[in-house]
Design a protein around this motif. Sequence first.
Motif, PDB file in Angstrom:
ATOM      1  N   LEU A  79       0.854  -1.177   0.000  1.00 39.12           N
ATOM      2  CA  LEU A  79       0.000   0.000   0.000  1.00 39.12           C
ATOM      3  C   LEU A  79       0.896   1.234   0.000  1.00 39.12           C
ATOM      4  N   GLU A  80       0.769   2.048  -1.031  1.00 39.24           N
ATOM      5  CA  GLU A  80       1.607   3.238  -1.105  1.00 39.24           C
ATOM      6  C   GLU A  80       0.774   4.497  -0.970  1.00 39.24           C
ATOM      7  N   GLY A  81       1.415   5.589  -0.781  1.00 43.10           N
ATOM      8  CA  GLY A  81       0.709   6.866  -0.720  1.00 43.10           C
ATOM      9  C   GLY A  81      -0.176   7.004   0.507  1.00 43.10           C
ATOM     10  N   ILE A  82       0.135   6.259   1.578  1.00 50.99           N
ATOM     11  CA  ILE A  82      -0.662   6.383   2.800  1.00 50.99           C
ATOM     12  C   ILE A  82      -0.064   7.559   3.575  1.00 50.99           C
ATOM     13  N   ASP A  83      -0.535   8.754   3.231  1.00 55.09           N
ATOM     14  CA  ASP A  83       0.065   9.975   3.755  1.00 55.09           C
ATOM     15  C   ASP A  83      -0.703  10.525   4.948  1.00 55.09           C
ATOM     16  N   PHE A  84       0.021  11.215   5.799  1.00 53.01           N
ATOM     17  CA  PHE A  84      -0.580  11.860   6.961  1.00 53.01           C
ATOM     18  C   PHE A  84      -0.389  13.364   6.843  1.00 53.01           C
ATOM     19  N   GLU A  85      -1.398  14.107   7.353  1.00 56.35           N
ATOM     20  CA  GLU A  85      -1.156  15.526   7.570  1.00 56.35           C
ATOM     21  C   GLU A  85      -1.199  15.756   9.072  1.00 56.35           C
ATOM     22  N   VAL A  86      -0.095  16.166   9.624  1.00 53.35           N
ATOM     23  CA  VAL A  86      -0.049  16.390  11.068  1.00 53.35           C
ATOM     24  C   VAL A  86      -0.142  17.888  11.331  1.00 53.35           C
ATOM     25  N   ARG A  87      -0.726  18.195  12.464  1.00 52.09           N
ATOM     26  CA  ARG A  87      -0.938  19.589  12.817  1.00 52.09           C
ATOM     27  C   ARG A  87      -0.200  19.939  14.091  1.00 52.09           C
ATOM     28  N   ARG A  88       0.233  21.153  14.140  1.00 51.06           N
ATOM     29  CA  ARG A  88       0.939  21.611  15.332  1.00 51.06           C
ATOM     30  C   ARG A  88      -0.059  21.927  16.438  1.00 51.06           C
ATOM     31  N   THR A  89       0.390  21.707  17.637  1.00 54.56           N
ATOM     32  CA  THR A  89      -0.441  22.015  18.788  1.00 54.56           C
ATOM     33  C   THR A  89       0.495  22.406  19.922  1.00 54.56           C
ATOM     34  N   HIS A  90      -0.079  22.893  21.012  1.00 52.85           N
ATOM     35  CA  HIS A  90       0.753  23.256  22.162  1.00 52.85           C
ATOM     36  C   HIS A  90       1.409  22.016  22.725  1.00 52.85           C
ATOM     37  N   ALA A  91       2.618  22.188  23.212  1.00 56.90           N
ATOM     38  CA  ALA A  91       3.283  21.103  23.948  1.00 56.90           C
ATOM     39  C   ALA A  91       3.751  21.716  25.257  1.00 56.90           C
ATOM     40  N   PHE A  92       3.290  21.152  26.345  1.00 62.01           N
ATOM     41  CA  PHE A  92       3.590  21.736  27.644  1.00 62.01           C
ATOM     42  C   PHE A  92       4.557  20.871  28.436  1.00 62.01           C
ATOM     43  N   THR A  93       5.102  21.480  29.482  1.00 56.60           N
ATOM     44  CA  THR A  93       5.908  20.729  30.428  1.00 56.60           C
ATOM     45  C   THR A  93       5.043  20.509  31.657  1.00 56.60           C
ATOM     46  N   LEU A  94       4.837  19.248  32.004  1.00 56.76           N
ATOM     47  CA  LEU A  94       4.074  18.940  33.202  1.00 56.76           C
ATOM     48  C   LEU A  94       5.062  18.781  34.353  1.00 56.76           C
ATOM     49  N   ARG A  95       4.923  19.646  35.324  1.00 53.21           N
ATOM     50  CA  ARG A  95       5.839  19.601  36.465  1.00 53.21           C
ATOM     51  C   ARG A  95       5.112  19.104  37.691  1.00 53.21           C
ATOM     52  N   GLY A  96       5.907  18.732  38.693  1.00 54.61           N
ATOM     53  CA  GLY A  96       5.287  18.371  39.960  1.00 54.61           C
ATOM     54  C   GLY A  96       6.301  17.749  40.882  1.00 54.61           C
ATOM     55  N   THR A  97       5.778  17.242  41.971  1.00 52.79           N
ATOM     56  CA  THR A  97       6.640  16.563  42.944  1.00 52.79           C
ATOM     57  C   THR A  97       5.992  15.258  43.334  1.00 52.79           C
ATOM     58  N   VAL A  98       6.829  14.372  43.820  1.00 51.95           N
ATOM     59  CA  VAL A  98       6.338  13.091  44.331  1.00 51.95           C
ATOM     60  C   VAL A  98       6.870  12.928  45.741  1.00 51.95           C
ATOM     61  N   ALA A  99       5.984  12.868  46.702  1.00 47.20           N
ATOM     62  CA  ALA A  99       6.414  12.668  48.094  1.00 47.20           C
ATOM     63  C   ALA A  99       6.221  11.201  48.443  1.00 47.20           C
ATOM     64  N   GLY A 100       7.191  10.663  49.147  1.00 45.32           N
ATOM     65  CA  GLY A 100       7.125   9.238  49.468  1.00 45.32           C
ATOM     66  C   GLY A 100       6.695   9.028  50.892  1.00 45.32           C
ATOM     67  N   THR A 101       6.368   7.836  51.189  1.00 42.99           N
ATOM     68  CA  THR A 101       6.005   7.537  52.557  1.00 42.99           C
ATOM     69  C   THR A 101       7.261   7.298  53.373  1.00 42.99           C
ATOM     70  N   ASP A 102       8.351   6.958  52.704  1.00 40.91           N
ATOM     71  CA  ASP A 102       9.628   6.746  53.368  1.00 40.91           C
ATOM     72  C   ASP A 102      10.218   8.111  53.680  1.00 40.91           C
ATOM     73  N   PRO A 103      10.527   8.406  54.965  1.00 43.30           N
ATOM     74  CA  PRO A 103      11.015   9.750  55.294  1.00 43.30           C
ATOM     75  C   PRO A 103      12.270  10.147  54.509  1.00 43.30           C
ATOM     76  N   GLU A 104      13.059   9.183  54.096  1.00 42.93           N
ATOM     77  CA  GLU A 104      14.253   9.554  53.327  1.00 42.93           C
ATOM     78  C   GLU A 104      13.907   9.902  51.890  1.00 42.93           C
ATOM     79  N   GLY A 105      12.687   9.679  51.518  1.00 42.64           N
ATOM     80  CA  GLY A 105      12.293  10.045  50.157  1.00 42.64           C
ATOM     81  C   GLY A 105      12.614   8.952  49.167  1.00 42.64           C
ATOM     82  N   PRO A 106      11.812   8.825  48.123  1.00 46.58           N
ATOM     83  CA  PRO A 106      12.037   7.759  47.139  1.00 46.58           C
ATOM     84  C   PRO A 106      13.287   8.054  46.331  1.00 46.58           C
ATOM     85  N   SER A 107      14.134   7.056  46.164  1.00 44.03           N
ATOM     86  CA  SER A 107      15.351   7.303  45.391  1.00 44.03           C
ATOM     87  C   SER A 107      15.264   6.689  44.008  1.00 44.03           C
ATOM     88  N   ASP A 108      14.450   5.648  43.846  1.00 44.25           N
ATOM     89  CA  ASP A 108      14.337   5.037  42.522  1.00 44.25           C
ATOM     90  C   ASP A 108      12.979   5.347  41.927  1.00 44.25           C
TER      91      ASP A 108
END
Lengths: 556, 555
Positions: free
Chosen positions: A241-270
């Motif tokens: 099958l040839e000519g299977i073309d796509f048209e892609v469109r630009r959109t916003h790309a964001f950075t999702l930030r945050g923190t992860v708190a662990g139950t271990d007081p020393e904090g998760p290391s892995d």
Amino acid sequence: MTRASLALWLPFAAMAQLQKLVPPPPAPAALPTGHGVIEGTVVDAATHDPLRKCKVTLGGSRQTEPTVVTDASGRFLFRELPAGTYWLNGAKSGYNQAQSSLSADPNVQITLGTDETKKGVEVALVPGGSISGRILNEDGVAVRNCSVTAVQPGYEQGNRTLVIKAGGMGTSDKGEYRISDLPPGRYYLFARCGGELPAPHPLLPRGDPRTPHEGYAPQFYGGGLDPSTATKLAVGAGANLEGIDFEVRRTHAFTLRGTVAGTDPEGPSDAMVMLQPANPLMRNLMQLPSSIDPRSRAFQIHGVMPGPYRLIALSGGGGAHEAYAQRTIEIGAAPPEPVDLVLSTGVELKGSVQFDTDEHPSPQNAQIFLMPVRPDHFQPQPHAEVNKDGTFTLTGAMPGHWRLTLNTSGYVKSLSLGGQQVSPYDFQIAAGATGPLQVTVGGKTADISIAVTGLSAGGQASVLVFPEDLDRLGSGLERMGIGGSQVGVAGLPPGRYRVLATDAPNPWILQQRPDLLKALERSTQPLDVPEGGRVSVTVELVSREELLRLLADEEL
Amino acid sequence: MGNARLHLAIAWLAIGSFARALAAPGPYAAVSGVVLNDATGTPLRRAVVTLSTLDTPPLEAVTFTESNGVFGFTAIPPGKYRLRASMDGFQRASFGASTPARPPGTLNLAAGDGRYGITFRLRPLGSVSGVVLDPDGDPLSNVQVRLLRAGFERHKPTYESVGWASTDQSGRYCVTDVLPGQYVIMALPPQEPAALIQPEAVMDQPVPVKMYALDLYPGTSRLSAAAPLLMAPGKQVEGIDFHLTARAVAPLRGKVVVPDNAQPNSSVQIEAFAQDVPDRQYQNMGTQAIAPEFNFEFPFLIAGPYLIVATFSVQGREYRATDRVDLPPSGQEISLHLDRGIDLSGRVDIEGEGDRPAGPFRVTLISGDSLPVRSQPAAEVKPDGTFTIPDVFPGIWDINVQPVPHEGYIKAMLLGDQDVLNDDMTITANTREPLHIVLSTRGARVAGTVMVPQDAPKSARARVLLAPAGKYEHVLSYYAIALADDTGHFEFKSVTPGQYKLYAFEELDPASYGDPGFMKALQKLAEAFDVPEGGRVTRQVPLIQAGQVAVENGR
């Protein structure tokens, strides 16, 4: 391997070795010899042209199977062969890619007499198809480094999802892609263009998470992120099958930030986080992992485009301090707010195991496993060892629906949680649940004798036994046996089952596919198993051709 | 070309109207210009133009060019800025630098300033493509084709891979984004037995296994016979084809002699590094030797020179064995004896008054002979100044000590009484001497101005190279490069006392001082001068214009 999927796959991996119908191994004494000859050609199953450069393996007589590579006329020749039963397997890039599926061609079987010469043997290989095309953006400019994959609906751990079958190489600088080696079938195409691109913005510190970026929205061929509206492409044997073309469109790309708190007081290391599409069908196709800075416990996931997602955090890697958190997140047209997750180690449930018979094995060292009913590759799957007195403590059970299994002889006859009777196949653990988990093991299992009719002389069939309630697939109730017209299956817990006999290759696939078993219902035999004892049942063989005909409308 | 002129004229008109829109003076500045394809002169649409301040980290503003190639920034606070343009498939360009070897220019924007008509000419990047065939003439997929650029590593000529692509099902590959330069092109086949036409087989007579050999264009395994490809900017070179050969395998077998306290289920990791692969990134095969016999086999090597390295840990200690093998076609049996690394002890002292870093200090060893290590040997220095680095294997090691005092320098490194600051440190199994490191707070400063000839265009921006002269000119860590500002002023800090030469270049490839031939050609262009400990030296340096230095082939 992802968390806990190993426990479920082991039985199936063992089944996979049955894909070639294996005769008993040769006696370890002096190897037999002979002057037999097997000669033939390898051809393209669609065009019947001879296949050059095809690797042909002769199985049956030796541990190390002799192999040859065919010449331009597709010819192969094996000499000095002792008498016996052999099978030929052909392999060439672009052909025979359906090897480990139900629609695989059975290997060509040959029974050779003493010093016999067999000529004119034909091995036909099904050519794979290909799909190619270009990816352009809304300005008509070629987009490079987009990954195009051919996907099909499938099952993973009993849940419907989309499985990547082929593809994945990035588009060239002209935006061109090509997916080859596709077994005949129907496919969706999914295009995903990498990463985040610069977007115009006023002066901002470099690396600031508020910096706007763009990306190309991933999409199916036929548009959109919804597989139900995507175009399905039918690829026949050897079709390009040839000519299977796509048209892609630009959109916003964001950075999702945050923190992860662990139950271990020393904090998760892995600890790590993973952003997945909220639609479970899409989870194999789009995943964005990120590590967590051990000091600040912060994470940043780049290139996140608008849509519904699920954010998962986990740590502990299967060890004693496994912890997990998840949150659903909707990304809109504005930069997302930071997300703070708190890892939880789940509830602790104490319990005990008791038996319904006096004669039973010691519960010591038996293992209890909890498996999620709707599997999540990342959620910790608790398990516990049972003590000599039958007690156990399960830790790390997250709220949700679970299934309990026990690896001891016998089966889980009944289960109660906090005094309430629940189904061991699907029970709910609430956020603040306490025990006790009372497990009753039934000792009386039955032995089944299955007679297969419709089998040719000397033929072999695979017999599958599975629970009638297809929601219970994956709980250890499935059995598979191989034999001639009589097959035995032992240790089956009481309940309602169905039996299927077939000579199709790779039948173990069916036991992971409740949708296929449902489609084959009328060709299966019902089986009522009592508590203990012996039961006989007769079932008619479903040939490979008949099986494929019945499953013609399904995705294999 | 006429078309390009028209485009440029339209672009200028557009900039003109842009400029008029900004004509009113205010507290801000404005910048605008156009981005063109250097090869065709046509405007580039959606090129990314970035305006950045000189802070660390810089503030950056980004805009795209329009269809006529025009870009603009408005409402810019006064200050000093850099400007650069980039686009996929093109070499990026910086304002004020007509080639990447030149330092970028600085835009000094005052309130109400308008800088218009800044033109960027982006050079298209080239590509190299072709097909890889096996000895039967059939296409081979999964072959990695690498472009290798010549360079130097510790004064020795070497190659490094700067681009690669894999062949697809039809045996075709295409390496894109290739900068102009000279390259040796290498095809690295996958490490699996060759599948060659052989239609007949006799039971119990296995066909000898063959492996594909790596190939250098135009068809040799020896670097001396390889024909380097000269890539002009933006050229799409096709037809760089390879016809691979396959060679019979030469089995390498052996045994590893392990220490007595080896654990029952342990295994030794063994790697075979082909020594005739020109790329610094070795191509290696790996295997394991498992307890209790610790035998191993490499069934898929072909004849040639190899470096065999075995690594093992027992009870937290690391062991290693190395052996250089010239594997003959008939195969070979070897025995590997694991050696424990030594414990290297020493002390760190600080001389001089002034600010001392808070510490703790850390001493790290980096392999100087590219032998693989599981982790870099390192140690934290105790409050009394002593340290012990465990598990240091025999070999050449470079020493890194952090932190160095502010504007200070590493004054001495002695292994026993051997100078290992200016010469390689070689550790053997018998090394017992301690490593003494002395840091000093009294680093020198070398500053000055670049003297620009009257007829030279533009400003005095230059890249200035500070190079050790005399007996330490081979010590790469004493070389430094600084960027002169618009007035030609430059400064080097934390300079180790000694004899130096200064060179100022209009164009300089930062890697060139590693080339002995390049440094030799510069000898007569500058006089050596002394830099005393803690001194403040000021020099005037004449600008070496582009093309002024003819480099002999230093290889």
